[in-house]
Structure formats: structure tokens, C-alpha cells
Write a protein that holds these residues in place. Sequence first.
Motif: not given
Length: 315
Positions: A101-105, A138-147, A246-253
Motif C-alpha cells: 500500500v505504501t509503495t502504491a501511495a 513484492r515492492i518491485r512487483e507493486s511498482c510494476l503493477k501500479a505503473s 493485494e492487487t485489488g487493494v493496490l488498484e484501489f490505493v
Amino acid sequence: MSQYLRMLLNLYQKCGFSASASASPFPPLGSPKHEGSRSSVFNRSPAANRRSFSSSSREENTDTDNTQRTRTRRKELDFSKLSQLIPDESATGTQSLWYVVTTAALLAFHHEPGVGELWAYISRLAQTEEQQITIARRIRESCLKASVLVGFPRGINGLLSLHSSLSTNSTHLLPTLTADTSLRAPLSSEHKHARGKEFFAKIYTRHTDRVLASMGASSGGDLDYYAVASIYGELMAETSIVGGAETGVLEFVCCLADGVAPQAKGHFFGCKNLGASGAQIRGTVSLVREVAAQLGLDDPAGGEEFKFLEKAAEW
């Protein structure tokens, strides 16, 4: 001396100026009180003026640098506080949601350097190499998905910030992390399209066909295909590192932090449909608000268009 010049000198004397033969018949530039400022600048040599201008520029640049450093200091994040806002998690848990969540935010708030700072904080706490590698992935993947939600350049900058922090704080992890290969490239386009449609349907449930039809009608038939085949099939539906909920939460964030209420609402209900708990969703909203506050930004969840967030209290 001509009669005209004598008359001019007489007038000059009556006005109180010197009547010496060497004096100019014209008053000096500016009044006497400005002799040390404006007139002295005009009377100085060009080299002296350049030195003065250079000194002034250095002073202005120093002031600007000091202001920038002050602003940077104000933006230091309290990751210890952030790590406590989603209940029943540890700061260095390999399945903790808070750093996803922090990464996406951070990316949505245009603070990509914070991703590297986040890793610096975690690297001081994580005890085993296996734990560190899992969290870094997991942080790396979060950056990728949030992009695809915050902007591709910001995703790139976030990944580079993470890599730079790894190079500084965790060099022993780099051989393993850089040896990783694509999770997506080996899969067929048919497989990715099918899993994308399935993941999309889990988010929107009974609204799936209506949402896809609206996307297609507004884009000449391309947006719905792109969403299913690329955003979801290629990217989001890969859940081996960052799971489906977690991916759904990331999209929401990403949508919440960016202030796009209609999409935030869709993914707010979507992450619940994907399995996120009410406590996780409430903690996520609190965390995004806290990141905004620490960065000196307005509350992203304010306003009538975000009243739907109150629904999480019932979950």
C-alpha cells in the motif's frame, strides 16, 4: 564660454549644485540618498558589476538550496507509524500488506524517491536474506503493477529508486534479484487473455459486462480489449508475488490517492470482492491518508464523492 552656457550654469547654481568649472551641467543620476546604490552600480567597471551579480546569484542559489533542503526534511516519512496502520501485520512480514500500500501511495502522490527510503527502512529490520528477498520482490512487483495506474514514468522511477536503495543498503541481494526472469513472457496470449477476463470478472462481478460495454463504447472498441488482454491478462492477473486481494487493494490505493472517485469506488468494492477484509480496507484508507499528511498534501479521501468509504465500517 557662450552666453547660453553661462545662463545654464547660473541656473544650475541656483538649484544648489556645485558651480566649479569641472562640474557637469547636468544633475547626477538619482538623488544623493541613492549614491551608494544605484549611481555606484552605474559608475563601477563592468568586471566589478559582474562580480557583484555573481555574488548576488550565489546568495540567491544558496537561499533556494536551503529552501529545497527544508522542504525535503519536511517530507521524511515515518515508516514505523505507517507499518502499524493495517492490523495484525509486522513491519517485515513476508505477506504484510502495508508496504504494498505504501509503495502504491508514494507513486500515486508523485514521491518516487520514497520507494527507496521504504526499502532502506525495511532493510534495517528484516533479519534473514530470504525475508529480505521476498519483500524486495513484492515492492518491485507493486511498482510494476501500479505503473499502469499512476503513470509508466513514475513506475520506472519507483523501480530505479528501489534498485538504487538495494545497491546502497543490500548489495548481497542483487545477484539473486537481478537473476530473476519474467513471470509473464513465457505465457501464451490466449492464456493471458483468459486469465485477464477471469480476474476482471472477480472485481466487477455482476457488473462486468456493463463495465466492459461502457469501456468499449467510449473508445471505439479498444479500451475493453486493452484492459482485459494487457492490464489484467499481462499484468494484474499474475498473482504469485502480489496476490489477487493485494492487487485489488493496490488498484484501489492508486485511484484513491489520485483523487479519481469513480474508479476508486469501483476498486473499493472490487478489493472486497477479491477477498480483502474490512480491517485491511479500513487500515489501507488510514495509511493512504497518513502518507498524504506526512507529505504535506490534502486529504485524498475528503469530499462528498468519497462518502462510499464509510461503508467499510460495516465490513
